[in-house]
Write a protein that holds these residues in place. Structure first.
Motif, PDB file in Angstrom:
ATOM      1  N   ARG A  92     -17.707 -54.418  -9.184  1.00 55.69           N
ATOM      2  CA  ARG A  92     -18.976 -53.701  -9.245  1.00 55.69           C
ATOM      3  C   ARG A  92     -20.059 -54.445  -8.467  1.00 55.69           C
ATOM      4  O   ARG A  92     -20.872 -53.809  -7.773  1.00 55.69           O
TER       5      ARG A  92
ATOM      6  N   ASP B 142     -19.468 -53.677  -4.915  1.00 61.63           N
ATOM      7  CA  ASP B 142     -19.888 -52.308  -4.596  1.00 61.63           C
ATOM      8  C   ASP B 142     -21.399 -52.221  -4.464  1.00 61.63           C
ATOM      9  O   ASP B 142     -21.927 -51.531  -3.566  1.00 61.63           O
ATOM     10  N   VAL B 143     -22.124 -52.886  -5.379  1.00 53.14           N
ATOM     11  CA  VAL B 143     -23.591 -52.882  -5.304  1.00 53.14           C
ATOM     12  C   VAL B 143     -24.059 -53.517  -4.000  1.00 53.14           C
ATOM     13  O   VAL B 143     -24.964 -53.015  -3.326  1.00 53.14           O
TER      14      VAL B 143
ATOM     15  N   ASN C  20     -35.102 -47.531  -3.782  1.00 53.81           N
ATOM     16  CA  ASN C  20     -33.692 -47.892  -3.618  1.00 53.81           C
ATOM     17  C   ASN C  20     -33.449 -49.383  -3.865  1.00 53.81           C
ATOM     18  O   ASN C  20     -32.441 -49.781  -4.460  1.00 53.81           O
TER      19      ASN C  20
ATOM     20  N   LEU D 213     -33.603 -50.033  -7.572  1.00 52.59           N
ATOM     21  CA  LEU D 213     -32.388 -49.533  -8.201  1.00 52.59           C
ATOM     22  C   LEU D 213     -31.209 -50.473  -7.926  1.00 52.59           C
ATOM     23  O   LEU D 213     -30.423 -50.787  -8.823  1.00 52.59           O
ATOM     24  N   ALA D 214     -31.113 -50.922  -6.678  1.00 50.17           N
ATOM     25  CA  ALA D 214     -30.029 -51.832  -6.309  1.00 50.17           C
ATOM     26  C   ALA D 214     -30.134 -53.152  -7.079  1.00 50.17           C
ATOM     27  O   ALA D 214     -29.130 -53.718  -7.531  1.00 50.17           O
ATOM     28  N   GLU D 215     -31.385 -53.646  -7.263  1.00 53.14           N
ATOM     29  CA  GLU D 215     -31.570 -54.891  -7.989  1.00 53.14           C
ATOM     30  C   GLU D 215     -31.181 -54.733  -9.456  1.00 53.14           C
ATOM     31  O   GLU D 215     -30.571 -55.638 -10.053  1.00 53.14           O
ATOM     32  N   ARG D 216     -31.520 -53.584 -10.062  1.00 55.38           N
ATOM     33  CA  ARG D 216     -31.117 -53.351 -11.453  1.00 55.38           C
ATOM     34  C   ARG D 216     -29.601 -53.307 -11.573  1.00 55.38           C
ATOM     35  O   ARG D 216     -29.014 -53.886 -12.495  1.00 55.38           O
ATOM     36  N   ARG D 217     -28.967 -52.611 -10.608  1.00 53.97           N
ATOM     37  CA  ARG D 217     -27.502 -52.546 -10.641  1.00 53.97           C
ATOM     38  C   ARG D 217     -26.877 -53.916 -10.438  1.00 53.97           C
ATOM     39  O   ARG D 217     -25.878 -54.271 -11.082  1.00 53.97           O
ATOM     40  N   ARG D 218     -27.469 -54.703  -9.539  1.00 57.22           N
ATOM     41  CA  ARG D 218     -26.950 -56.046  -9.295  1.00 57.22           C
ATOM     42  C   ARG D 218     -27.096 -56.917 -10.549  1.00 57.22           C
ATOM     43  O   ARG D 218     -26.185 -57.671 -10.910  1.00 57.22           O
TER      44      ARG D 218
ATOM     45  N   GLN E 268     -27.250 -55.878 -13.666  1.00 58.61           N
ATOM     46  CA  GLN E 268     -26.312 -55.417 -14.692  1.00 58.61           C
ATOM     47  C   GLN E 268     -24.898 -55.915 -14.398  1.00 58.61           C
ATOM     48  O   GLN E 268     -24.189 -56.391 -15.305  1.00 58.61           O
ATOM     49  N   ALA E 269     -24.484 -55.814 -13.135  1.00 57.39           N
ATOM     50  CA  ALA E 269     -23.136 -56.266 -12.767  1.00 57.39           C
ATOM     51  C   ALA E 269     -23.007 -57.777 -12.933  1.00 57.39           C
ATOM     52  O   ALA E 269     -21.969 -58.285 -13.386  1.00 57.39           O
TER      53      ALA E 269
END
Length: 531
Positions: free
Chosen positions: A243, A246-247, A293, A296-301, A303-304
């Motif tokens: 993940r 992917d991020v 964006n 959002l990418a930083e939040r996903r990063r 979380q992963a």
């Protein structure tokens, strides 16, 4: 209130500053719990903290009820008796005075007239045929362990702490420990690497560098649950790392799209065929979208990353132990040891073995068996040349190396590295470090003083120094080589000895170990009766 042990926020470090526990908390309730973990992780230290023989740096230990302790080694003074170990010397002396009519009325009121019967019952439960006046120094290590077990039975505490209770015990002694635990109605915490013993317990607590984890059920159930949990942690880690990748790829694609749009906008601005107000609006919208964006990418990063960190926290980073012995080239027909009609002992007039003969030819694997006190260790000492026979002859016809129960081949005041160089003078520094690294003594760990090591670490260091020299011995003489080793280390030693092509003369009460190393001959020693 029922008996219990509560450890709260416990922190303790070794004298050299290595932290063993940090904010450790766990409880033990009535029931039989096995405490397992790798050598040096702190199992014995935890028992000492619970028993009060060590004080924590911080945190607390609360024991509800009485406590009895069986330690790894029963140390004895020259004049100490079985009665002293049982804690009944004064009470027995009172009974003797009373029976002789020399006790006053006050003393008679304190006499325990059931004591001798209870002592006999306790000694009988552990299979020890030794009167209370017997000197402990006259008993074998296994017999002293039996006496210590009898002391626990006699005291009947609410909780017992057993540290490697089956070490040095013969088959009957191990059965006595299992019977004791099966009938125990209080609480028991058992530190052990004995797989058969651990399979009889109610729960397993694993102590690792990550803390403690409790598993309901016996050793086999723990191994199954542990394997499932570890597989799940590795799966979750792989998924979290994918993940993260992917991020990162998504962020890279977004950055590339924005770069292309920005370049197109600059070209259109340069042509001047689109009104400036429209171009500025597009640029503002693009910047807002890019910012959204990015967030959002930083939040996903994040979380992963959190998921990956959580998975890694469930996986202990371990150094693998490998035991690889070079070939000895021992021919199948060569005789390596011959003992003819040997008698020997330690006290004049009291032989431990009489008229004993043994021949080892080629890469035979011979186990010496027999009850505690029958002379198994004496046979090994004769074979290694550490003891001279009273009569008969002992001839060792090949290079031999011995590892005894006390690992006396090592000098406690020297480092592991210096012991290796002392025992293997032909080995260079690189060979020394490589050999020690295979036994998990890497870098500065090889510079630890032997006196500072745990029992399992001492044995592992002894194996490294005795077995990993540039010229392997054609005959290995091993006295209880698995005592104090953790189970992963035992399995590694088993694998190394299976591949060893020299001769083996071994004493071990670990039946699983003897089967794993391929013992082909067993020699049973009888117990000699005093004449």
């Amino acid at each position: 209130m029922s008996a219990s042990i509560a450890v709260s926020d416990l922190t303790w470090s070794t004298p050299d500053g290595r932290t063993l526990f940090s904010d450790l908390s766990l409880t033990f309730d009535p029931g039989r719990t096995g405490l397992v973990g790798r050598n040096g992780v702190g199992k014995t230290t935890l028992l000492q903290l619970i028993a009060g023989t060590l004080a924590p740096l911080s945190g607390s230990v609360r024991v509800e009820g009485t406590l009895g302790v069986l330690r790894q080694t029963v140390q004895v003074a020259p004049d100490e008796t079985v009665a002293d170990l049982l804690g009944v010397t004064a009470a027995l002396a009172l009974l003797q005075r009373a029976e002789a009519g020399h006790a006053g009325a006050a003393e008679l009121s304190l006499a325990d007239w059931t004591l001798e019967t209870r002592i006999a019952a306790a000694l009988g439960r552990v299979g020890l045929d030794a009167p209370p006046g017997t000197l402990l120094a006259a008993l074998s290590g296994g017999q002293r362990t039996r006496a210590a077990l009898a002391a626990l039975i006699l005291a009947a505490p609410d909780f017992i702490l057993l540290d490697e209770p089956t070490n040095n015990l013969d088959r009957d002694g191990r059965a006595a420990v299992l019977d004791l635990l099966a009938a125990w109605r209080g609480g028991a915490v058992v530190v052990s690497h004995d797989r058969a013993l651990l399979d009889t317990l109610d729960a397993i607590v694993e102590l690792t560098t990550l803390g403690t984890t409790r598993y309901g059920g016996n050793w086999s159930h723990y191994r199954e649950r542990k394997a499932v949990a570890l597989a799940a942690a590795h799966h979750d880690l792989a998924a979290a790392e994918q993940r993260l990748a992917d991020v990162a790829q998504g962020a890279q694609r977004s950055a590339e799209r924005k770069a292309r749009k920005d370049a197109a906008g600059r070209r259109q601005r340069a042509k001047g065929d689109i009104p400036r107000i429209v171009l500025n609006g597009r640029r503002s919208s693009s910047e807002n979208t890019a910012g959204a964006n990015a967030r959002l990418a930083e939040r996903r990063r994040a979380q992963a990353t959190a998921l990956a960190d959580s998975a890694r926290a469930r996986i202990e980073v371990l150094q693998p132990l490998t035991v690889t012995l070079p070939s000895t080239g021992l021919p199948a027909a060569r005789t390596v040891l011959r003992m003819d009609a040997v008698s020997a002992g330690y006290t004049p007039g009291r032989p431990v073995i009489t008229d004993f003969s043994l021949v080892i030819t080629g890469p035979q694997r011979i186990a010496i068996a027999g009850p505690n006190g029958s002379g198994k260790t004496t046979v090994l000492a004769l074979a290694a040349g550490a003891l001279r026979p009273w009569s008969g002859t002992v001839r060792c016809l090949a290079d031999a190396a011995m590892l005894d129960q006390r690992v006396s081949a090592l000098e406690p005041a020297l480092s592991i590295r210096d012991n290796f160089r002392r025992l293997n003078p032909g080995a260079g520094e690189n060979d020394c470090r490589a050999a020690l690294a295979r036994f998990m003594f890497r870098a500065d760990a090889a510079l630890q003083l032997v006196s500072s090591l745990s029992g399992g670490q001492v044995l592992r260091a002894g194996l490294a120094c005795v077995l990993s020299g540039p010229t392997p011995p054609a005959l290995l003489i091993l006295d209880e080589p698995t005592n104090h080793l953790d189970i992963e280390a035992i399995e590694a030693v088993e694998a190394g000895l299976r591949a060893y092509d020299g001769a083996l003369l071994v004493v071990s009460h670990d039946e699983a170990f003897l089967q794993a190393i391929g013992v082909t001959h067993r020699l049973e020693l009888p117990m000699l009766r005093p004449t």
